[in-house]
Design a protein around this motif. Structure first.
Motif, PDB file in Angstrom:
ATOM      1  N   ASP A   1      -6.141   8.585  13.920  1.00  0.00           N
ATOM      2  CA  ASP A   1      -7.474   8.168  14.339  1.00  0.00           C
ATOM      3  C   ASP A   1      -7.588   6.650  14.177  1.00  0.00           C
TER       4      ASP A   1
ATOM      5  N   GLY B   1      -0.870   6.799  11.503  1.00  0.00           N
ATOM      6  CA  GLY B   1      -1.027   6.718  12.952  1.00  0.00           C
ATOM      7  C   GLY B   1       0.272   6.343  13.635  1.00  0.00           C
TER       8      GLY B   1
ATOM      9  N   SER C   1     -10.042   4.698  14.098  1.00  0.00           N
ATOM     10  CA  SER C   1     -11.167   4.223  13.283  1.00  0.00           C
ATOM     11  C   SER C   1     -10.881   4.301  11.786  1.00  0.00           C
ATOM     12  N   THR C   2      -9.901   5.128  11.374  1.00  0.00           N
ATOM     13  CA  THR C   2      -9.617   5.297   9.941  1.00  0.00           C
ATOM     14  C   THR C   2      -8.171   4.971   9.567  1.00  0.00           C
TER      15      THR C   2
ATOM     16  N   TYR D   1      -0.717   9.816  17.624  1.00  0.00           N
ATOM     17  CA  TYR D   1      -1.173  10.583  16.459  1.00  0.00           C
ATOM     18  C   TYR D   1      -2.099   9.690  15.644  1.00  0.00           C
TER      19      TYR D   1
END
Length: 791
Positions: A123, A167, A125-126, A121
């Motif tokens: 992203d 995440g 990059s963020t 779960y």
């Protein structure tokens, strides 16, 4: 292949040898595979700090907060640079779950651009862009949220800001030197924007651009040290970096390949425990020797049966078969036996792998059926072992003269008997060396366990994560002390056997700076741990001067070159009022670290306000019924914590964790020593059976002429006894040298006692005699009439 007994013996011996060899190879392969799962592993490096300070060398994996950003901006070869903190435990809450997450760390947002992870779960990059965001491993997420998607949920913590889950990633593989349970955003920490070049407390990893060498980066790091660390040295120490260097000191950074970290013991351990390349070499040698012992068994059995196969060779040669065909026949037999042994070994590995994993505390996998490349590899291995083991017997058997053989004139056992004797002696040398190693490792471990440490580690319960109680901690301590089975209670941010912080200290009367390990404790620490105070006093309850005082151990005084220490001032880093402390006491040296190294300098602070939120450990000395005391401690704990998990260890067991590698090595060496001895015994048993068979008529004649059973036993066994004696003489210097090298890893070591070698030799002699005497006894007690009918 006609003689089923010897074929079975050879198959079993080779199967055990191949099984042992493959199990060790799996372990060695696993240790060498660390961090190679990262897709960019060949371009990832850790930046280490190398410091030489007044003759002492510190090779450490930690760097300062600003280094990563400076490397990214000023070194063109660097594509990415990321900072990581140490692990530390954290109590996190979600609804009614209050759990301890033992491996929390914080990293810069670009962590996932460097290291390979699989997001379930979120992203990558963020995920770490915002302060107080966190990425959890799958296992940690399930502990709190089960199978639900936790994105956006908050993990709260007492007295601090909570974390928002951004995440979830798959668990890090076991062969990773970075495997936290919780990765928080570095922006959550107060030191995120620190420009302190002396705060070497963080791990820095860099990803180099393709086609560039880390040697170029190391050269540019020298310029960074001069540009940024130099002014800092001048400001805080009052001397230039050049002047320090001229005195023989060094202050530099260098890069280390990620894949070399796990087995490099020249650098202090980082996030995860290190492996040991020396042990891998030892285990690999043991694997090779075990396989060689199994091959020697085959060679000995094959050459020993030469008399029985001589007529077969003579007949085939008289019918037109040439030497080449006979060699191919015997090699084919050898390969078939080896392939049968290999098939049996595959079954044994599947059966034994779980037990081996428990032995080495790893999760090795052996899925040869799922890897099409593995099967041909094992076939090649089987053929190679078959040729290796069968080459000499094949050429030896094929060399028989058919005329002499058919006339009944067999070859003398002279030179071939000597070779066979030499091979048996080699087997016994290996077993005696392994026996010696097993006994000596046990002796060293017993020495370490019995060594006086300078503190009392018995009957001490360590409760962890007590810092989350805050102001309630003193009340908890007082209630525990009111219980009849509890003798002492003390709070500290460190305990013997666990990593401690270090700081650099100096004093006015000397230019000597030294790294000193430091620990914060309350006033009861010395009394609870039975540590001896040799000068001055310890901290006193309610004394306001505690916060500006320090107690040093004897080694710290020597290292800092302080005479008459009581009342003297020392300072850490820059000399200011805030960093100056008065020495109020001196304690006798005690071993707060492993006995692999000598006692290090230690300083003890006492600051109740700091301990309220940083005193991670509550040490409770108990007496009487252990389980009853633990139950009472937990009841009081639950009363004050409101559901926080009760995590505790016994100090003696926790301190013993420092020797996990040695304990595991003893187990591995013991097990594979037993396997080597078993294989050797199988060979000795078969060889004894063959000797008895060849001497059946001689035994019958001796018995008819009045020979006693004891005389016959001695006649049959004396060569085996002679071989053990020869092996013992040769193995002693080998074992002594090997054990002496192994002891170099310890600052405190036991002596290389002669009885270790004598015991190993005696054990080998007893096992050899028991093994061959069973066959000898049967031959010696056989009816002489049957013996004389034999031929």
């Amino acid at each position: 292949m006609r003689n089923k007994f010897y074929s079975v013996i050879n198959i079993i011996g080779l199967a055990i040898g191949i099984t042992a060899c493959i199990l060790i190879v799996l372990y060695v392969q696993f240790e060498l595979s660390y961090d190679k799962f990262n897709e960019k592993a060949d371009r990832i490096y850790r930046v280490n700090g190398l410091e030489v300070l007044n003759g002492d060398t510190y090779n450490l994996p930690w760097t300062s907060p600003p280094l990563a950003g400076v490397m990214k901006d000023e070194i063109p070869e660097v594509e990415e640079a990321v900072r990581l903190t140490h692990y530390w435990p954290m109590i996190l809450e979600y609804k009614d779950k209050i759990l301890n997450v033992s491996k929390t760390c914080f990293a810069d947002p670009n962590f996932f651009k460097i290291f390979s992870t699989s997001f379930i779960y979120g992203d990558p990059s963020t995920a770490l862009l915002d302060p107080y965001s966190v990425v959890l491993t799958e296992t940690t997420a399930k502990r709190y949220f089960g199978n639900e998607n936790p994105i956006g949920q908050t993990l709260s913590r007492k007295n601090y800001t909570g974390f928002t889950v951004t995440g979830v990633i798959e668990d890090f593989p076991e062969n990773s030197d970075i495997k936290p349970d919780f990765i928080g955003s570095f922006k959550s920490r107060s030191y995120n924007n620190s420009v302190n070049w002396f705060q070497n407390s963080f791990y820095t990893y860099v990803l180099l651009k393709e086609g560039f060498s880390n040697r170029d980066v190391d050269e540019k790091l020298k310029s960074i040290v001069k540009k940024y660390v130099g002014p800092y040295v001048k400001e805080h120490k009052g001397v230039s970096l050049e002047e320090l260097m001229a005195q023989g000191n060094r202050q530099e950074y260098y890069t280390q390949p990620l894949t070399e970290i796990h087995l490099d013991n020249t650098v202090k351990a980082g996030l995860e425990p290190l492996g040991n390349s020396n042990y891998l070499i030892i285990f690999s040698i043991i694997a090779v020797f075990i396989l060689v012992i199994a091959c020697i068994n085959y060679m000995n059995m094959s050459t020993a049966q030469s008399v029985n196969r001589a007529r077969e060779v003579g007949l085939k040669k008289s019918l037109g078969s040439n030497r080449k065909k006979l060699v191919l026949q015997f090699l084919s037999e050898s390969v078939l036996i080896t392939l049968a042994a290999l098939a049996l070994a595959m079954i044994l590995i599947k059966i034994l792998l779980p037990a081996f994993n428990a032995l080495i505390d790893k999760q090795l996998v052996f899925n040869y059926m799922n890897d099409f490349g593995t099967i041909p590899l094992f076939l090649v291995l089987g053929i190679a072992i078959g040729i290796l083991a069968g080459a000499y017997p094949a050429f030896f058997l094929a060399s028989f003269n058919p005329i002499k053989v058919l006339k009944g004139i067999h070859f003398s056992n002279g030179s071939h008997g000597k070779l066979r004797s030499g091979l048996v002696v080699f087997q016994l040398i290996v077993t005696i060396v392994l026996f010696s190693g097993t006994f000596f490792i046990s002796k060293q471990l017993n020495f370490l366990q019995e060594q006086k440490l300078g503190f009392n580690k018995e009957n001490m319960v360590i409760i962890e994560n007590t810092n989350y109680l805050g102001p309630l901690l003193s009340s908890l301590k007082n209630e525990l002390l009111a219980q009849p089975g509890i003798l002492q209670v003390t709070n500290s941010n460190g305990i013997p056997g666990r990593d401690m912080y270090y700081e650099t200290f100096a004093h006015d009367l000397s230019n000597v700076d030294r790294h000193v390990s430091v620990i914060w404790t309350d006033v009861d620490f010395l009394k609870a741990y039975d540590i001896e105070l040799t000068q001055g006093r310890f901290f006193e309850e309610g004394n306001q001067a505690n916060a500006k005082s320090i107690v040093l151990n004897e080694t710290a005084l020597k290292e800092l070159n302080i005479k008459n220490p009581i009342g003297k001032k020392i300072y850490k880093g820059q000399k200011t009022d805030a960093t100056t402390f008065t020495i109020i006491g001196v304690i006798k040296d005690f071993h707060f670290e492993s006995l692999h190294k000598e006692v290090s300098p230690l300083g003890i602070y006492s600051n109740n306000e700091m301990l309220k939120y940083n005193g991670r450990f509550l040490s409770v000395r108990i007496s009487g019924d252990i389980q009853k005391n633990l139950k009472k401690i937990q009841q009081i704990w639950d009363k004050f914590t409101g559901g926080q998990s009760f995590d505790y260890v016994f100090l003696d067991e926790d301190f013993g964790r420092l020797y996990t590698t040695e304990v595991r090595t003893r187990k591995i060496v013991s097990v594979f020593s037993a396997l080597a001895i078993l294989i050797a015994c199988i060979g000795l048993l078969a060889l004894a059976a063959f000797v008895a068979e060849q001497r059946t008529k001689e035994i019958g004649v001796r018995k008819v002429n009045g020979a006693r059973i004891g005389q016959i036993l001695y006649s049959l066994n004396r060569n085996f006894i002679k071989w053990v004696v020869v092996a013992f003489v040769i193995s002693c210097p080998i074992a002594w040298y090997t054990m002496n090298k192994w002891l170099e890893d310890f600052a405190y070591k036991t002596s290389l006692s002669w009885w270790i070698f004598a015991l190993a030799g005696l054990a080998s002699l007893v096992i050899t005699i028991i093994t061959v005497s069973w066959i000898s006894w049967r031959a010696a007690t056989k009816n002489p009439v049957e013996a004389l009918r034999y031929e």
